[in-house]
Structure formats: structure tokens, C-alpha cells
Write an enzyme that holds these catalytic residues in place. Structure first.
Site, mmCIF file in Angstrom:
data_model
loop_
_atom_site.group_PDB
_atom_site.id
_atom_site.type_symbol
_atom_site.label_atom_id
_atom_site.label_comp_id
_atom_site.label_asym_id
_atom_site.label_seq_id
_atom_site.Cartn_x
_atom_site.Cartn_y
_atom_site.Cartn_z
ATOM 1 N N LYS A 33 0.744 -1.638 0.026
ATOM 2 C CA LYS A 33 -0.367 0.206 0.277
ATOM 3 C C LYS A 33 0.797 1.177 0.125
ATOM 4 O O LYS A 33 0.746 2.749 -0.855
ATOM 5 C CB LYS A 33 -0.640 0.066 1.340
ATOM 6 C CG LYS A 33 -1.861 -1.837 1.616
ATOM 7 C CD LYS A 33 -2.739 -1.278 1.810
ATOM 8 C CE LYS A 33 -1.931 -0.701 4.316
ATOM 9 N NZ LYS A 33 -1.587 -2.341 4.370
ATOM 10 N N ARG A 40 11.731 -6.764 4.497
ATOM 11 C CA ARG A 40 11.755 -5.795 4.895
ATOM 12 C C ARG A 40 12.530 -5.200 6.614
ATOM 13 O O ARG A 40 13.459 -4.258 7.186
ATOM 14 C CB ARG A 40 10.345 -4.434 4.943
ATOM 15 C CG ARG A 40 10.127 -3.062 5.246
ATOM 16 C CD ARG A 40 9.078 -2.221 5.298
ATOM 17 N NE ARG A 40 8.452 -3.032 6.181
ATOM 18 C CZ ARG A 40 6.719 -3.357 5.803
ATOM 19 N NH1 ARG A 40 6.712 -2.025 4.912
ATOM 20 N NH2 ARG A 40 6.031 -3.331 6.676
ATOM 21 N N ARG A 97 12.951 -2.450 10.939
ATOM 22 C CA ARG A 97 11.284 -1.523 11.355
ATOM 23 C C ARG A 97 10.797 -3.112 12.990
ATOM 24 O O ARG A 97 11.386 -3.836 12.468
ATOM 25 C CB ARG A 97 10.653 -1.588 10.534
ATOM 26 C CG ARG A 97 9.081 -0.698 10.834
ATOM 27 C CD ARG A 97 9.089 -0.399 9.403
ATOM 28 N NE ARG A 97 6.953 -1.223 9.726
ATOM 29 C CZ ARG A 97 5.777 -1.421 9.201
ATOM 30 N NH1 ARG A 97 6.366 -0.375 7.978
ATOM 31 N NH2 ARG A 97 4.707 -2.046 9.321
ATOM 32 N N ARG A 139 -0.232 -9.184 13.051
ATOM 33 C CA ARG A 139 -1.397 -8.460 12.633
ATOM 34 C C ARG A 139 -1.481 -8.531 11.174
ATOM 35 O O ARG A 139 -3.291 -8.702 10.616
ATOM 36 C CB ARG A 139 0.245 -7.855 11.833
ATOM 37 C CG ARG A 139 0.882 -6.839 12.646
ATOM 38 C CD ARG A 139 2.071 -5.697 12.326
ATOM 39 N NE ARG A 139 2.485 -5.872 10.936
ATOM 40 C CZ ARG A 139 3.477 -4.976 10.176
ATOM 41 N NH1 ARG A 139 5.250 -6.378 10.970
ATOM 42 N NH2 ARG A 139 3.385 -4.813 9.253
ATOM 43 N N ARG A 169 -9.289 1.688 9.053
ATOM 44 C CA ARG A 169 -8.556 0.278 9.674
ATOM 45 C C ARG A 169 -9.230 -0.827 10.117
ATOM 46 O O ARG A 169 -9.422 -2.423 10.014
ATOM 47 C CB ARG A 169 -7.434 -0.219 9.977
ATOM 48 C CG ARG A 169 -5.954 -0.395 9.612
ATOM 49 C CD ARG A 169 -4.998 -0.616 10.274
ATOM 50 N NE ARG A 169 -3.344 -1.383 10.105
ATOM 51 C CZ ARG A 169 -2.517 -0.430 9.302
ATOM 52 N NH1 ARG A 169 -2.962 0.448 8.894
ATOM 53 N NH2 ARG A 169 -1.624 -0.762 9.109
HETATM 54 P P1 B4P Z 1 4.552 -1.781 1.798
HETATM 55 O O1 B4P Z 1 4.382 -0.613 0.828
HETATM 56 O O2 B4P Z 1 5.637 -0.892 3.211
HETATM 57 O O3 B4P Z 1 3.544 -2.121 3.211
HETATM 58 P P2 B4P Z 1 1.770 -1.841 4.103
HETATM 59 O O4 B4P Z 1 0.944 -2.646 2.842
HETATM 60 O O5 B4P Z 1 1.763 0.029 3.427
HETATM 61 O O6 B4P Z 1 2.424 -1.448 4.717
HETATM 62 P P3 B4P Z 1 2.046 -2.141 6.359
HETATM 63 O O7 B4P Z 1 0.862 -2.570 6.196
HETATM 64 O O8 B4P Z 1 2.907 -3.269 7.169
HETATM 65 O O9 B4P Z 1 2.280 -1.155 7.317
HETATM 66 P P4 B4P Z 1 1.512 0.064 8.335
HETATM 67 O O10 B4P Z 1 2.915 1.409 7.881
HETATM 68 O O11 B4P Z 1 0.367 0.791 7.712
HETATM 69 O O12 B4P Z 1 5.216 -2.695 1.491
HETATM 70 C C1 B4P Z 1 6.039 -3.572 2.520
HETATM 71 C C2 B4P Z 1 6.780 -4.356 1.759
HETATM 72 O O13 B4P Z 1 7.432 -5.116 0.636
HETATM 73 C C3 B4P Z 1 8.229 -3.086 0.784
HETATM 74 O O14 B4P Z 1 9.335 -4.143 1.933
HETATM 75 C C4 B4P Z 1 8.204 -3.139 -0.272
HETATM 76 O O15 B4P Z 1 9.566 -2.485 -0.192
HETATM 77 C C5 B4P Z 1 7.778 -4.685 -0.483
HETATM 78 N N1 B4P Z 1 6.824 -4.494 -1.573
HETATM 79 C C6 B4P Z 1 5.943 -3.338 -1.939
HETATM 80 N N2 B4P Z 1 5.494 -3.932 -3.415
HETATM 81 C C7 B4P Z 1 6.365 -5.224 -4.055
HETATM 82 C C8 B4P Z 1 5.494 -5.912 -4.681
HETATM 83 N N3 B4P Z 1 4.891 -5.593 -5.992
HETATM 84 N N4 B4P Z 1 7.123 -7.105 -4.631
HETATM 85 C C9 B4P Z 1 7.651 -7.540 -3.805
HETATM 86 N N5 B4P Z 1 7.860 -6.705 -2.851
HETATM 87 C C10 B4P Z 1 7.023 -5.097 -3.190
HETATM 88 O O16 B4P Z 1 0.950 -0.008 9.514
HETATM 89 C C11 B4P Z 1 2.080 0.083 10.872
HETATM 90 C C12 B4P Z 1 0.988 -0.518 11.647
HETATM 91 O O17 B4P Z 1 0.561 0.496 12.719
HETATM 92 C C13 B4P Z 1 -0.155 -1.115 12.090
HETATM 93 O O18 B4P Z 1 0.257 -2.389 12.693
HETATM 94 C C14 B4P Z 1 -0.895 -0.446 13.617
HETATM 95 O O19 B4P Z 1 -0.009 -1.376 14.716
HETATM 96 C C15 B4P Z 1 -0.381 0.789 13.354
HETATM 97 N N6 B4P Z 1 -1.693 1.527 12.578
HETATM 98 C C16 B4P Z 1 -1.392 1.639 11.259
HETATM 99 N N7 B4P Z 1 -2.599 2.364 10.483
HETATM 100 C C17 B4P Z 1 -3.573 1.770 12.093
HETATM 101 C C18 B4P Z 1 -4.693 2.157 12.101
HETATM 102 N N8 B4P Z 1 -5.696 3.524 10.964
HETATM 103 N N9 B4P Z 1 -5.416 1.840 13.105
HETATM 104 C C19 B4P Z 1 -5.173 1.768 13.689
HETATM 105 N N10 B4P Z 1 -3.863 0.857 14.046
HETATM 106 C C20 B4P Z 1 -2.533 2.194 12.413
#
Ligand code: B4P
Length: 187
Positions: free
Chosen positions: A15, A127, A133, A144, A90
Site C-alpha cells: 500500500k 523489510r 523496523r 498483524r 482499519r
Molecule cells: P509496504 O508498501 O511498506 O506495505 P504496507 O502495506 O504499506 O505496510 P504495513 O501495513 O505493513 O504498515 P503500516 O505502516 O500501514 O510494502 C511492504 C514491503 O514490500 C516493502 O518492503 C516493499 O518494498 C515491498 N514491496 C512492495 N511492493 C512489492 C512488490 N510488488 N513486490 C515485492 N515487494 C514489494 O502500519 C503499521 C502499524 O501501524 C500497524 O500494525 C498498526 O499498529 C499501526 N496503524 C497504522 N494505521 C493504523 C490505523 N488506521 N489504526 C490503528 N493502528 C494503525
């Protein structure tokens, strides 16, 4: 009126990666609640102190705190042209909090990222190794995923009923996935 675009999907679905590219290309604000919470943790704010252990354990930060943080963020000037919400809502209460903003900030599109669990684990552990992280660990990943299934996945039905969902196959090259999302912004 500033349209909101929601990026929904399990942890590690990409995302954040795609939100950054789309926001840059289409001049939208990129709002990642995960990034915002991590900034609070590193600057040691009151919210950061509450959030730290929850983030590390893979649990969600309480709705009222995240909703307040998000609503304040939407008031900043750069949201005037619209925004990508990366990781918000979420939970159902978070989604409902957006309904009350419908006149000023209507939800225009919801992108649901689909990736199988084996691939997600691989990405997140990689990652974790590369960035250190603190929630990219085996124990936290398990929590998660459970939290995602229980609290976040029901939002797919919630937005499906409003006819807003576009499902994205988020396995493959970053550029190909970007193309499958960006076409909705060119319509
Ligand atoms: P990302 O792009 O970083 O993944 P994400 O889905 O955005 O992240 P996530 O859900 O883990 O974390 P968030 O910060 O929102 O990609 C992951 C990895 O994959 C990266 O290393 C990237 O390079 C790689 N990648 C991407 N695309 C790829 C592809 N096509 N092929 C191969 N590799 C690829 O949330 C973190 C924490 O914050 C939550 O657990 C919660 O505790 C808190 N939080 C955040 N929002 C909240 C909310 N609304 N309410 C309550 N708590 C919240």
C-alpha cells in the site's frame, strides 16, 4: 470538495509503495497513518508513548486516537486536491468516522490489495532485515494478520455495498501494479 482514495490490504501488501507513487504522479496528499504513528514514536510525543508497544506487538492503536490524528491531518492545506489514505481506515468505527466528512471529503475509490500470505511474510521479513523496523518480526506478523482478518477485512464488504471497491492483484512488478491502479485516476 477533496476526494479521498483508500488503500486497503494486509500488512506488507505494498500500500505504502503504491500510495507514494500515485500521490506524486497525481498531485494528491499521501497520508500514511503508520508513518505518522512511527513519527510520533520517534519524537516521543504522548501519542507516540501510547502507540509504541502496540505497534511493536502488531496491535492497532485505539480508534479515537487515530481518528483524531487523521482528522487533524485532513485540515492541512495539501489535502485540498484530494488524498490517498494509506492504512486508514482499519476498523469499522474508523470507516464510519469518514462518513461524517462526506460533503467535504467524500470517499471516491477504495483499492483492495490482494497478496497471498506466503508472499506477505517474505516481503515483511525482508523489510525487517533491511530497515530494522521493529514490527517486522515473525511474532508481530502473526498478530498483524489476525488483526487484519478480524478488524480490517470486514471493510471490504462495507465499501462493496457502496460500490466503491476496485480489487488489485498486488503480486508482481511494482510498475505493473502501479499501472493497474493509475488507470482509475485517468478515467
Ligand atoms: P509496504 O508498501 O511498506 O506495505 P504496507 O502495506 O504499506 O505496510 P504495513 O501495513 O505493513 O504498515 P503500516 O505502516 O500501514 O510494502 C511492504 C514491503 O514490500 C516493502 O518492503 C516493499 O518494498 C515491498 N514491496 C512492495 N511492493 C512489492 C512488490 N510488488 N513486490 C515485492 N515487494 C514489494 O502500519 C503499521 C502499524 O501501524 C500497524 O500494525 C498498526 O499498529 C499501526 N496503524 C497504522 N494505521 C493504523 C490505523 N488506521 N489504526 C490503528 N493502528 C494503525
Amino acid at each position: 470538495m477533496s476526494e479521498l482514495n483508500i488503500f486497503l490490504g494486509p500488512p506488507g501488501a505494498g500500500k505504502g509503495t503504491q500510495a507514494l507513487k500515485i500521490a506524486t504522479e497525481f498531485g494528491l496528499a499521501h497520508i500514511s497513518t503508520g508513518d505518522m504513528l512511527r513519527e510520533h514514536v520517534s519524537s516521543g510525543t504522548e501519542l507516540g508513548n501510547i502507540a509504541k508497544s502496540l505497534l511493536d506487538e502488531g496491535k492497532l492503536v485505539p480508534d479515537e486516537l487515530v481518528i483524531k490524528m487523521l482528522l487533524e491531518r485532513l485540515n492541512i492545506e495539501d489535502c485540498k486536491n484530494g488524498a490517498i489514505l494509506d492504512g486508514f481506515p482499519r476498523t469499522l468505527p474508523q470507516a464510519k468516522s469518514l462518513e461524517s466528512l462526506d460533503k467535504e471529503f467524500p470517499v471516491a475509490r477504495v483499492f483492495v490489495f490482494e497478496v497471498n500470505e506466503d508472499e506477505l511474510v517474505k516481503r515483511i521479513l525482508l523489510r525487517g532485515e533491511m530497515t530494522g523496523r521493529s514490527d517486522d518480526t515473525k511474532d508481530s506478523i502473526k498478530v498483524r494478520f489476525e488483526v487484519y482478518k478480524q478488524d480490517t477485512q470486514p471493510l471490504v464488504d462495507f465499501y462493496n455495498e457502496k460500490n466503491l471497491v476496485n480489487v488489485i492483484d498486488a503480486v508482481g512488478e511494482v510498475e505493473d501494479i502501479y499501472n493497474s491502479i493509475s488507470r482509475y485516476f485517468k478515467l
